[in-house]
Design a protein around this motif. Sequence first.
Motif, PDB file in Angstrom:
ATOM      1  N   PRO A  44       0.831  -1.207   0.000  1.00  0.00           N
ATOM      2  CA  PRO A  44       0.000   0.000   0.000  1.00  0.00           C
ATOM      3  C   PRO A  44       0.866   1.259   0.000  1.00  0.00           C
ATOM      4  CG  PRO A  44       0.156  -0.886   2.219  1.00  0.00           C
ATOM      5  CD  PRO A  44       0.858  -1.871   1.307  1.00  0.00           C
ATOM      6  N   VAL A  45       0.216   2.385  -0.232  1.00  0.00           N
ATOM      7  CA  VAL A  45       0.869   3.692  -0.161  1.00  0.00           C
ATOM      8  C   VAL A  45       0.308   4.423   1.054  1.00  0.00           C
ATOM      9  CG1 VAL A  45       1.203   5.921  -1.300  1.00  0.00           C
ATOM     10  CG2 VAL A  45       1.169   3.821  -2.658  1.00  0.00           C
ATOM     11  N   ALA A  46       1.206   4.930   1.893  1.00  0.00           N
ATOM     12  CA  ALA A  46       0.813   5.723   3.054  1.00  0.00           C
ATOM     13  C   ALA A  46       1.206   7.165   2.785  1.00  0.00           C
ATOM     14  CB  ALA A  46       1.518   5.214   4.309  1.00  0.00           C
ATOM     15  N   GLU A  47       0.279   8.085   3.030  1.00  0.00           N
ATOM     16  CA  GLU A  47       0.543   9.503   2.814  1.00  0.00           C
ATOM     17  C   GLU A  47       0.508  10.235   4.154  1.00  0.00           C
ATOM     18  OE1 GLU A  47      -1.234  11.340  -0.856  1.00  0.00           O
ATOM     19  OE2 GLU A  47      -2.537   9.588  -0.690  1.00  0.00           O
ATOM     20  N   TYR A  48       1.467  11.135   4.351  1.00  0.00           N
ATOM     21  CA  TYR A  48       1.572  11.891   5.592  1.00  0.00           C
ATOM     22  C   TYR A  48       1.557  13.380   5.302  1.00  0.00           C
ATOM     23  CZ  TYR A  48       2.856   7.413   7.531  1.00  0.00           C
ATOM     24  OH  TYR A  48       2.835   6.096   7.899  1.00  0.00           O
ATOM     25  N   PRO A  49       0.796  14.159   6.078  1.00  0.00           N
ATOM     26  CA  PRO A  49       0.774  15.613   5.892  1.00  0.00           C
ATOM     27  C   PRO A  49       2.148  16.215   6.175  1.00  0.00           C
ATOM     28  CG  PRO A  49      -1.004  14.899   7.359  1.00  0.00           C
ATOM     29  CD  PRO A  49      -0.115  13.718   7.135  1.00  0.00           C
ATOM     30  N   ALA A  50       2.427  17.353   5.572  1.00  0.00           N
ATOM     31  CA  ALA A  50       3.708  18.025   5.750  1.00  0.00           C
ATOM     32  C   ALA A  50       4.005  18.287   7.225  1.00  0.00           C
ATOM     33  CB  ALA A  50       3.732  19.332   4.957  1.00  0.00           C
ATOM     34  N   GLY A  51       2.994  18.629   7.998  1.00  0.00           N
ATOM     35  CA  GLY A  51       3.197  18.893   9.426  1.00  0.00           C
ATOM     36  C   GLY A  51       3.687  17.682  10.184  1.00  0.00           C
ATOM     37  N   VAL A  52       3.194  16.518   9.820  1.00  0.00           N
ATOM     38  CA  VAL A  52       3.649  15.275  10.457  1.00  0.00           C
ATOM     39  C   VAL A  52       5.095  15.004  10.068  1.00  0.00           C
ATOM     40  CG1 VAL A  52       3.331  12.763  10.502  1.00  0.00           C
ATOM     41  CG2 VAL A  52       1.347  14.283  10.665  1.00  0.00           C
ATOM     42  N   LEU A  53       5.405  15.137   8.792  1.00  0.00           N
ATOM     43  CA  LEU A  53       6.765  14.879   8.328  1.00  0.00           C
ATOM     44  C   LEU A  53       7.754  15.897   8.894  1.00  0.00           C
ATOM     45  CD1 LEU A  53       6.165  13.866   4.607  1.00  0.00           C
ATOM     46  CD2 LEU A  53       6.333  12.403   6.635  1.00  0.00           C
ATOM     47  N   ALA A  54       7.322  17.145   9.056  1.00  0.00           N
ATOM     48  CA  ALA A  54       8.202  18.186   9.591  1.00  0.00           C
ATOM     49  C   ALA A  54       8.617  17.893  11.033  1.00  0.00           C
ATOM     50  CB  ALA A  54       7.520  19.549   9.496  1.00  0.00           C
ATOM     51  N   ALA A  55       7.806  17.125  11.743  1.00  0.00           N
ATOM     52  CA  ALA A  55       8.106  16.789  13.141  1.00  0.00           C
ATOM     53  C   ALA A  55       9.077  15.614  13.269  1.00  0.00           C
ATOM     54  CB  ALA A  55       6.806  16.474  13.880  1.00  0.00           C
ATOM     55  N   VAL A  56       9.402  14.958  12.154  1.00  0.00           N
ATOM     56  CA  VAL A  56      10.309  13.811  12.179  1.00  0.00           C
ATOM     57  C   VAL A  56      11.732  14.298  11.932  1.00  0.00           C
ATOM     58  CG1 VAL A  56      10.880  11.593  11.104  1.00  0.00           C
ATOM     59  CG2 VAL A  56       8.477  12.280  11.317  1.00  0.00           C
ATOM     60  N   PRO A  57      12.647  14.086  12.883  1.00  0.00           N
ATOM     61  CA  PRO A  57      14.037  14.503  12.649  1.00  0.00           C
ATOM     62  C   PRO A  57      14.671  13.671  11.535  1.00  0.00           C
ATOM     63  CG  PRO A  57      13.686  13.864  14.957  1.00  0.00           C
ATOM     64  CD  PRO A  57      12.456  13.510  14.197  1.00  0.00           C
ATOM     65  N   VAL A  58      15.342  14.343  10.608  1.00  0.00           N
ATOM     66  CA  VAL A  58      16.002  13.648   9.495  1.00  0.00           C
ATOM     67  C   VAL A  58      17.459  14.091   9.409  1.00  0.00           C
ATOM     68  CG1 VAL A  58      13.882  13.283   8.170  1.00  0.00           C
ATOM     69  CG2 VAL A  58      15.214  15.358   7.805  1.00  0.00           C
ATOM     70  N   PRO A  59      18.348  13.231   8.931  1.00  0.00           N
ATOM     71  CA  PRO A  59      19.760  13.580   8.858  1.00  0.00           C
ATOM     72  C   PRO A  59      20.120  14.497   7.682  1.00  0.00           C
ATOM     73  CG  PRO A  59      19.440  11.335   8.095  1.00  0.00           C
ATOM     74  CD  PRO A  59      18.115  11.818   8.619  1.00  0.00           C
ATOM     75  N   ASN A  60      19.261  14.549   6.678  1.00  0.00           N
ATOM     76  CA  ASN A  60      19.591  15.317   5.473  1.00  0.00           C
ATOM     77  C   ASN A  60      18.455  16.249   5.067  1.00  0.00           C
ATOM     78  OD1 ASN A  60      22.173  13.876   4.845  1.00  0.00           O
ATOM     79  ND2 ASN A  60      20.773  12.133   4.796  1.00  0.00           N
ATOM     80  N   PRO A  61      18.154  17.259   5.896  1.00  0.00           N
ATOM     81  CA  PRO A  61      17.071  18.173   5.533  1.00  0.00           C
ATOM     82  C   PRO A  61      17.453  19.051   4.346  1.00  0.00           C
ATOM     83  CG  PRO A  61      18.224  18.975   7.462  1.00  0.00           C
ATOM     84  CD  PRO A  61      18.801  17.621   7.146  1.00  0.00           C
ATOM     85  N   SER A  62      16.433  19.546   3.657  1.00  0.00           N
ATOM     86  CA  SER A  62      16.646  20.409   2.497  1.00  0.00           C
ATOM     87  C   SER A  62      15.816  21.673   2.653  1.00  0.00           C
ATOM     88  CB  SER A  62      16.232  19.676   1.216  1.00  0.00           C
ATOM     89  OG  SER A  62      16.127  20.580   0.139  1.00  0.00           O
ATOM     90  N   ASP A  63      16.487  22.813   2.684  1.00  0.00           N
ATOM     91  CA  ASP A  63      15.768  24.083   2.772  1.00  0.00           C
ATOM     92  C   ASP A  63      14.890  24.308   1.544  1.00  0.00           C
ATOM     93  OD1 ASP A  63      16.886  24.662   5.235  1.00  0.00           O
ATOM     94  OD2 ASP A  63      18.550  25.798   4.373  1.00  0.00           O
ATOM     95  N   ALA A  64      15.371  23.875   0.370  1.00  0.00           N
ATOM     96  CA  ALA A  64      14.593  24.050  -0.862  1.00  0.00           C
ATOM     97  C   ALA A  64      13.301  23.240  -0.804  1.00  0.00           C
ATOM     98  CB  ALA A  64      15.420  23.639  -2.078  1.00  0.00           C
ATOM     99  N   VAL A  65      13.385  22.019  -0.323  1.00  0.00           N
ATOM    100  CA  VAL A  65      12.186  21.182  -0.188  1.00  0.00           C
ATOM    101  C   VAL A  65      11.266  21.785   0.857  1.00  0.00           C
ATOM    102  CG1 VAL A  65      11.329  18.904   0.510  1.00  0.00           C
ATOM    103  CG2 VAL A  65      13.315  19.079  -0.998  1.00  0.00           C
ATOM    104  N   GLY A  66      11.843  22.256   1.957  1.00  0.00           N
ATOM    105  CA  GLY A  66      11.033  22.876   3.005  1.00  0.00           C
ATOM    106  C   GLY A  66      10.249  24.067   2.490  1.00  0.00           C
ATOM    107  N   ALA A  67      10.890  24.895   1.673  1.00  0.00           N
ATOM    108  CA  ALA A  67      10.218  26.063   1.112  1.00  0.00           C
ATOM    109  C   ALA A  67       9.123  25.655   0.128  1.00  0.00           C
ATOM    110  CB  ALA A  67      11.232  26.972   0.415  1.00  0.00           C
ATOM    111  N   ALA A  68       9.342  24.558  -0.576  1.00  0.00           N
ATOM    112  CA  ALA A  68       8.389  24.130  -1.604  1.00  0.00           C
ATOM    113  C   ALA A  68       7.179  23.404  -1.037  1.00  0.00           C
ATOM    114  CB  ALA A  68       9.091  23.237  -2.626  1.00  0.00           C
ATOM    115  N   VAL A  69       7.393  22.544  -0.029  1.00  0.00           N
ATOM    116  CA  VAL A  69       6.284  21.692   0.421  1.00  0.00           C
ATOM    117  C   VAL A  69       5.961  21.791   1.909  1.00  0.00           C
ATOM    118  CG1 VAL A  69       6.616  20.048  -1.462  1.00  0.00           C
ATOM    119  CG2 VAL A  69       7.730  19.633   0.746  1.00  0.00           C
TER     120      VAL A  69
END
Length: 121
Positions: A44-69
């Motif tokens: 299956p495909v699971a979809e998560y809102p941007a707010g949920v994903l923003a709360a997950v710490p990641v090792p390789n964040p992208s400012d460009a992606v953050g600005a876009a989505v």
Amino acid sequence: MLDLIRRTLASAGLPAGAVGALATLAGKGGHPAVRAAAAALGVPVAEYPAGVLAAVPVPNPSDAVGAAVGTAGVAEAAALAGAGGGHAELVVPKRKSAAATVAVARAPRRPYARPTPGEQP
């Protein structure tokens, strides 16, 4: 996308059968490449809102992606969220192709519970 997923799994020594779901940003699950990859993998495909994903710490964040989505991490954050959130392990950090980005996370292992006498394992 499917080729990138398969190559990424292979690089980690994981079979395609190890995939339990594809996870992505809300609104992207209907993309033809995502649907085709999920169908080919039988998951299956699971979809998560941007707010949920923003709360997950990641090792390789992208400012460009953050600005876009609205979240600086999609592939890694979605993989971790889909595999159990704070208890999941990022096995392969994001890998990019010209058309897609993928990451692989592993759900936490459950401790083995011995069956009680008379219980089916």
